[in-house]
Design a protein around this motif. Structure first.
Motif, PDB file in Angstrom:
ATOM      1  N   ILE A 369       5.036  14.143   2.549  1.00 40.19           N
ATOM      2  CA  ILE A 369       3.869  13.775   3.212  1.00 40.19           C
ATOM      3  C   ILE A 369       3.713  14.369   4.546  1.00 40.19           C
ATOM      4  O   ILE A 369       4.649  14.313   5.292  1.00 40.19           O
ATOM      5  CB  ILE A 369       3.801  12.267   2.990  1.00 40.19           C
ATOM      6  N   GLY A 370       2.526  14.844   4.896  1.00 36.38           N
ATOM      7  CA  GLY A 370       2.327  15.507   6.099  1.00 36.38           C
ATOM      8  C   GLY A 370       2.467  16.837   6.118  1.00 36.38           C
ATOM      9  O   GLY A 370       1.825  17.618   6.921  1.00 36.38           O
ATOM     10  N   ARG A 371       3.359  17.216   5.309  1.00 36.80           N
ATOM     11  CA  ARG A 371       3.759  18.680   5.153  1.00 36.80           C
ATOM     12  C   ARG A 371       3.143  19.345   3.974  1.00 36.80           C
ATOM     13  O   ARG A 371       2.466  20.642   4.281  1.00 36.80           O
ATOM     14  CB  ARG A 371       5.175  19.013   5.110  1.00 36.80           C
ATOM     15  N   ASN A 372       2.995  19.002   2.948  1.00 30.10           N
ATOM     16  CA  ASN A 372       2.251  19.387   1.866  1.00 30.10           C
ATOM     17  C   ASN A 372       1.257  18.522   1.340  1.00 30.10           C
ATOM     18  O   ASN A 372       1.502  17.220   1.468  1.00 30.10           O
ATOM     19  CB  ASN A 372       3.281  19.748   0.736  1.00 30.10           C
ATOM     20  N   LYS A 373       0.379  19.031   0.523  1.00 33.97           N
ATOM     21  CA  LYS A 373      -0.545  17.860  -0.072  1.00 33.97           C
ATOM     22  C   LYS A 373       0.007  17.446  -1.265  1.00 33.97           C
ATOM     23  O   LYS A 373       0.383  18.006  -2.113  1.00 33.97           O
ATOM     24  CB  LYS A 373      -1.834  18.771  -0.364  1.00 33.97           C
ATOM     25  N   VAL A 374       0.173  16.127  -1.280  1.00 33.20           N
ATOM     26  CA  VAL A 374       0.860  15.281  -2.467  1.00 33.20           C
ATOM     27  C   VAL A 374      -0.122  14.561  -3.025  1.00 33.20           C
ATOM     28  O   VAL A 374      -1.120  14.045  -2.579  1.00 33.20           O
ATOM     29  CB  VAL A 374       2.068  14.504  -1.702  1.00 33.20           C
ATOM     30  N   PRO A 375       0.262  14.261  -4.346  1.00 35.34           N
ATOM     31  CA  PRO A 375      -0.670  13.570  -5.177  1.00 35.34           C
ATOM     32  C   PRO A 375      -0.860  12.052  -4.654  1.00 35.34           C
ATOM     33  O   PRO A 375       0.230  11.434  -3.985  1.00 35.34           O
ATOM     34  CB  PRO A 375      -0.186  13.439  -6.409  1.00 35.34           C
ATOM     35  N   GLN A 376      -2.005  11.385  -4.747  1.00 37.88           N
ATOM     36  CA  GLN A 376      -2.029   9.957  -4.401  1.00 37.88           C
ATOM     37  C   GLN A 376      -1.365   9.240  -5.724  1.00 37.88           C
ATOM     38  O   GLN A 376      -1.206   9.719  -6.738  1.00 37.88           O
ATOM     39  CB  GLN A 376      -3.463   9.400  -4.379  1.00 37.88           C
TER      40      GLN A 376
ATOM     41  N   TRP B  12      -5.144  14.152  16.874  1.00 42.40           N
ATOM     42  CA  TRP B  12      -6.028  13.226  15.859  1.00 42.40           C
ATOM     43  C   TRP B  12      -6.128  14.045  14.481  1.00 42.40           C
ATOM     44  O   TRP B  12      -5.992  13.491  13.400  1.00 42.40           O
ATOM     45  CB  TRP B  12      -7.442  12.940  16.352  1.00 42.40           C
ATOM     46  N   GLN B  13      -6.341  15.401  14.792  1.00 41.70           N
ATOM     47  CA  GLN B  13      -6.714  16.300  13.472  1.00 41.70           C
ATOM     48  C   GLN B  13      -5.401  16.255  12.622  1.00 41.70           C
ATOM     49  O   GLN B  13      -5.382  16.038  11.428  1.00 41.70           O
ATOM     50  CB  GLN B  13      -7.108  17.364  13.865  1.00 41.70           C
ATOM     51  N   THR B  14      -4.219  16.578  13.412  1.00 44.89           N
ATOM     52  CA  THR B  14      -2.878  16.360  12.378  1.00 44.89           C
ATOM     53  C   THR B  14      -2.618  15.161  11.764  1.00 44.89           C
ATOM     54  O   THR B  14      -2.288  15.198  10.760  1.00 44.89           O
ATOM     55  CB  THR B  14      -1.851  16.692  13.521  1.00 44.89           C
ATOM     56  N   LEU B  15      -2.927  13.924  12.753  1.00 45.56           N
ATOM     57  CA  LEU B  15      -2.827  12.773  12.029  1.00 45.56           C
ATOM     58  C   LEU B  15      -3.440  12.591  10.808  1.00 45.56           C
ATOM     59  O   LEU B  15      -3.298  11.747  10.030  1.00 45.56           O
ATOM     60  CB  LEU B  15      -2.845  11.479  13.177  1.00 45.56           C
ATOM     61  N   ARG B  16      -4.777  13.101  10.815  1.00 42.23           N
ATOM     62  CA  ARG B  16      -5.535  13.213   9.701  1.00 42.23           C
ATOM     63  C   ARG B  16      -5.094  13.653   8.393  1.00 42.23           C
ATOM     64  O   ARG B  16      -5.514  13.284   7.065  1.00 42.23           O
ATOM     65  CB  ARG B  16      -7.099  13.613   9.907  1.00 42.23           C
ATOM     66  N   ARG B  17      -4.007  14.299   8.339  1.00 43.06           N
ATOM     67  CA  ARG B  17      -3.304  14.780   7.332  1.00 43.06           C
ATOM     68  C   ARG B  17      -2.267  13.871   6.672  1.00 43.06           C
ATOM     69  O   ARG B  17      -1.962  14.089   5.628  1.00 43.06           O
ATOM     70  CB  ARG B  17      -2.293  16.063   7.647  1.00 43.06           C
ATOM     71  N   ILE B  18      -2.340  12.788   7.336  1.00 40.66           N
ATOM     72  CA  ILE B  18      -1.225  11.639   6.632  1.00 40.66           C
ATOM     73  C   ILE B  18      -2.044  10.755   5.989  1.00 40.66           C
ATOM     74  O   ILE B  18      -2.810   9.974   6.334  1.00 40.66           O
ATOM     75  CB  ILE B  18      -0.583  11.098   7.658  1.00 40.66           C
ATOM     76  N   ILE B  19      -1.926  10.824   4.684  1.00 34.89           N
ATOM     77  CA  ILE B  19      -2.645  10.131   3.372  1.00 34.89           C
ATOM     78  C   ILE B  19      -1.940   8.999   3.063  1.00 34.89           C
ATOM     79  O   ILE B  19      -0.666   9.231   2.758  1.00 34.89           O
ATOM     80  CB  ILE B  19      -3.283  10.747   2.223  1.00 34.89           C
ATOM     81  N   ASP B  20      -2.480   7.922   3.201  1.00 32.31           N
ATOM     82  CA  ASP B  20      -1.637   6.813   2.494  1.00 32.31           C
ATOM     83  C   ASP B  20      -1.691   6.589   1.087  1.00 32.31           C
ATOM     84  O   ASP B  20      -3.112   7.050   0.527  1.00 32.31           O
ATOM     85  CB  ASP B  20      -2.491   5.277   2.894  1.00 32.31           C
ATOM     86  N   PRO B  21      -0.865   6.927   0.126  1.00 33.40           N
ATOM     87  CA  PRO B  21      -1.039   7.285  -1.329  1.00 33.40           C
ATOM     88  C   PRO B  21      -1.416   6.042  -2.022  1.00 33.40           C
ATOM     89  O   PRO B  21      -1.984   6.523  -2.917  1.00 33.40           O
ATOM     90  CB  PRO B  21       0.530   7.594  -1.793  1.00 33.40           C
ATOM     91  N   GLU B  22      -1.459   4.807  -1.590  1.00 29.82           N
ATOM     92  CA  GLU B  22      -1.971   3.848  -2.648  1.00 29.82           C
ATOM     93  C   GLU B  22      -3.337   3.889  -2.212  1.00 29.82           C
ATOM     94  O   GLU B  22      -4.233   3.471  -3.093  1.00 29.82           O
ATOM     95  CB  GLU B  22      -1.319   2.676  -2.049  1.00 29.82           C
ATOM     96  N   LEU B  23      -4.007   3.709  -0.975  1.00 28.78           N
ATOM     97  CA  LEU B  23      -5.514   3.716  -0.663  1.00 28.78           C
ATOM     98  C   LEU B  23      -6.041   5.011  -0.539  1.00 28.78           C
ATOM     99  O   LEU B  23      -7.439   4.982  -0.910  1.00 28.78           O
ATOM    100  CB  LEU B  23      -5.419   3.218   0.889  1.00 28.78           C
TER     101      LEU B  23
END
Lengths: 456, 106
Positions: A369-376, B12-23
Motif C-alpha cells: 500500500i502506498g508503493r503500488n496500486k493495490v485492490p480494494q 499532501w499529494q503523496t498522502l493521497r496515494r494511501i487508500i483505505d482498502p475498506e472504504l
C-alpha cells in the motif's frame, strides 16, 4: 488544503485501544487460513448433503444422520471458521500476540481429524469410535482454550468484546466436556441420571448459545462499528448484554438438563441479554457514517435479526407444561433450522464475507500500500454473486423452515437446493478472494493514485 | 542531477496515494490527516483513524511513512497516530462524502 486548526489541539499520544504492532502481532497467513478453508470445505459438504438428503430438515432430530450433519455444520463449519477468525482477530484487533502459533497448528490437525471422525462415527452410530474421535477433537479444544486464555491474559484492556470472547472460549470447553460425557453415557448408560434427550438439548444449547451466539455478539461489538464507521454507544449496555447472556446460557443448560420449569426464566434472562444487545446494535448503526451497507454486513445483520423469531420459538418451546406432541417436535425442528441455517449461517457467512477479504488483503497487500496500486477489499470478490447468494439463502431458509413446520417433502427438497445454491455462490466468492494469495493484483501507480477524486 | 525540494503540497499529494482498502477512499479525503509539517528535509504528519482501534491503523501509518520517505528530497518522515480530537464525519471532503453516501449536511 485541510484546516490545520484541529491539529493544534492534538495531544500527541497513540489511540489507547489502537493496535501498536498490528503486523508484528499477526500470526502467519497459513494459520487462520487453514481453519477457514477447513470450515468452507465442511460447509460445501453440508450443502451437498442437504441436496442428497433433504429429509434432514423434516425428520426427528435425534437420529444418526441429523446429529452427524449438525456436527458437520457446528464443529465442522462454524467452529473452524470462528477459531480461525479468533486466531487472527485476537492478536491483530485486541493487541495481544498469540501465545503459541505452534500449538495452534497442532490444534488444526486434531480439530480436522476429530471433526471428520466424529461426523463419520455419528453417521455409523458407532459410539465407541465416536468417543475416540471426540477425544481427539477435545484435545484440540484444550490446546485452543489454553492458547486463547494465555493470549487473552495479555490483552491490555478488558472490554465487552474481550469478555464475550473469553466467555465463549469457556463455554467451548464446557460444551466439549459435556459432549465427551454424552459419548461415555452412550457406552455406559449407568453413568448419567439425566434423560438422554435433555442431555443432548443441554449440550446443543451450550454450543449454539454459549459459543456461537456469544461470539457473534462479542465480535459484532468490534466489527460493526469498524465496518459501518461508528462507535459503541454504551459500554455499560454491552457489558450487561454479555453478562445476561452468560447467566442465560448457564441457566438454560441446567434447567434443560434437570427438565425444570425454571427453563422459561432462564430463557427470559437470555432474551433480555439479546434485547440489550439489539438496542446497542441499533444505536451503533444509527450513529454510523457509512450510509450503504454491503452484502456481507447485510447478511451478518440478517442473522442477528433472526434472533427475534428464534427467541419467540424458544419461548414457546420452554413454556411450562408444554405437551410433547408431533407439533412440538415440528416446532423443535423449526427452532433448529432457524438457529443453524438462519442465525448462525447468515451471521458467519456475513462475517466471513467481511473478514476473509480483509485477512487475505492484510497478508497479500499490506506491504504494498502506498508503493503500488493495490485492490480494494470490494475488488476481491463479486458483489453480484454475494447478493445472489444472500437471496438464495433467504429463500432456502424460508423453504426449510416451512418444510420443518409442515413436513412437506417437496418444500424440503426445494429449500435444501436453494441453501446449497447459496453455499455454492459463497464458495465461488471465497475462491476468488483466496486466489489473491497465490497471485497478487498490484499495478505500478500512475499518479495521482486515488480512487475517489481528490478535493480540497 | 538536481532534486527540487518537495513542498507541503507534494506531501499532501503523496498522502493521497494511501487508500483505505475498506472504504475505497484516500486518507486525505477521509480527513484522517490532521497536520503536516515540513522542515528542511524532515516531514512530520499527525493523523487519526475513522474508528479507534481499526486494524488498518498501523498499515496506513506505515504506508504513509514509507511513501513519504521514498519522496525525493525527504530524508526522514514521522507519522503520529492520535486520538484527540476524535475523527468526525465533518472531516470528510465533499468527494469522500459522495463516495461514502454521506449527506452534505451530516
Amino acid at each position: 488544503m485541510l484546516p490545520k486548526s484541529s491539529a493544534s489541539k492534538c495531544r500527541h499520544r497513540r489511540i489507547p485501544d489502537a493496535p501498536r504492532i498490528t503486523a508484528a502481532n499477526a500470526p502467519s497467513a497459513s494459520l487462520p487460513l487453514r481453519f477457514i478453508v477447513a470450515g468452507i470445505v465442511a460447509l460445501a459438504i453440508a450443502g451437498g448433503w442437504l441436496v442428497a438428503q433433504p429429509a434432514l430438515v423434516t425428520q426427528y432430530h435425534y437420529g444418526p444422520d441429523a446429529v452427524a450433519f449438525t456436527h458437520l455444520v457446528l464443529p465442522g463449519f462454524a467452529a473452524s471458521v470462528v477459531m480461525g477468525v479468533l486466531y487472527q482477530l485476537t492478536p491483530v484487533a485486541l493487541e495481544a500476540k498469540l501465545h503459541s502459533e505452534r500449538l495452534a497448528h497442532w490444534h488444526w490437525w486434531l480439530h480436522v481429524a476429530g471433526v471428520a471422525g466424529m461426523v463419520w462415527m455419528f453417521h455409523r452410530w458407532d459410539m465407541k469410535q465416536l468417543g475416540h474421535f471426540g477425544s481427539v477433537f477435545g484435545l484440540g479444544v484444550v490446546l485452543f482454550v489454553y492458547n486463547m486464555t494465555r493470549t487473552l491474559a495479555r490483552v491490555p484492556r478488558w472490554t465487552p468484546v474481550v469478555f464475550g470472547i473469553a466467555s465463549a472460549v469457556g463455554w467451548l470447553l464446557v460444551t466439549m466436556l459435556v459432549g465427551l460425557f454424552l459419548a461415555c453415557v452412550k457406552c455406559w448408560p449407568w453413568l448419567s441420571p439425566f434423560a438422554p434427550l435433555a442431555q443432548m438439548h443441554a449440550h446443543a444449547h451450550l454450543g449454539v448459545l454459549g459459543i456461537f451466539i456469544m461470539l457473534t455478539v462479542a465480535v459484532s461489538y468490534r466489527i460493526v462499528p469498524m465496518f459501518a464507521i461508528s462507535t459503541m454507544q454504551s459500554a455499560r449496555r454491552a457489558w450487561w448484554s454479555i453478562a445476561l447472556l452468560n447467566l442465560g446460557v448457564a441457566g438454560l443448560a441446567l434447567t434443560i438438563l434437570f427438565q425444570s420449569p425454571w427453563k422459561l426464566a432462564a430463557a427470559l434472562v437470555t432474551i433480555a441479554g439479546l434485547a440489550l444487545y439489539g438496542i446497542e446494535l441499533r444505536a451503533i448503526l444509527r450513529a454510523r457514517t457509512r450510509a450503504v451497507l454491503d452484502w456481507g454486513m447485510r447478511s451478518f445483520l440478517t442473522g442477528l435479526g433472526l434472533l427475534a423469531p428464534l427467541s419467540i420459538v424458544a419461548l414457546v418451546l420452554c413454556w411450562p407444561g408444554l405437551p410433547t406432541t408431533s407439533h412440538t417436535l415440528q416446532c423443535e425442528n423449526v427452532y433448529a433450522v432457524l438457529a443453524i441455517f438462519g442465525v448462525l449461517w447468515f451471521a458467519i457467512l456475513g462475517m466471513l464475507g467481511k473478514i476473509l477479504p480483509f485477512f487475505v488483503w492484510f497478508h497479500r497487500y499490506s506491504d504494498e500500500i502506498g508503493r503500488n496500486k493495490v485492490p480494494q477489499l470490494a475488488d476481491m470478490y463479486s458483489a453480484k454473486l454475494q447478493a445472489t447468494g444472500y437471496w438464495l439463502h433467504l429463500a432456502g431458509l424460508l423453504g426449510t423452515a416451512g418444510a420443518a413446520a409442515s413436513q412437506l417433502a417437496p418444500l424440503a427438497t426445494a429449500g435444501c437446493a436453494l441453501l446449497a445454491a447459496s453455499v455454492l455462490t459463497f464458495t465461488i466468492n471465497a475462491a476468488l478472494i483466496l486466489s489473491h494469495l497465490r497471485r497478487g493484483r498490484t499495478t505500478t501507480p500512475d499518479l495521482p493514485l486515488h480512487t475517489a477524486p481528490a478535493s480540497t | 542531477m538536481t532534486t527540487t525540494a518537495p513542498t507541503e503540497a507534494d506531501i499532501w499529494q503523496t498522502l493521497r496515494r494511501i487508500i483505505d482498502p475498506e472504504l475505497g477512499c484516500n486518507i486525505v479525503d477521509l480527513g484522517m490527516i490532521y497536520h503536516v509539517a515540513l522542515e528542511h528535509a524532515h516531514v512530520r504528519v499527525t493523523m487519526t483513524l475513522t474508528t479507534p482501534g481499526c486494524p488498518m491503523g498501523d498499515i496506513l501509518t506505515s504506508a504513509a511513512e514509507s511513501s513519504l520517505r521514498a519522496m525525493p528530497g525527504i530524508e526522514d518522515a514521522e507519522v503520529r497516530l492520535v486520538c484527540e480530537p476524535r475523527w468526525t464525519v465533518a472531516r470528510l471532503s465533499p468527494a469522500a462524502r459522495e463516495h461514502l453516501g454521506v449527506p452534505a449536511d451530516a
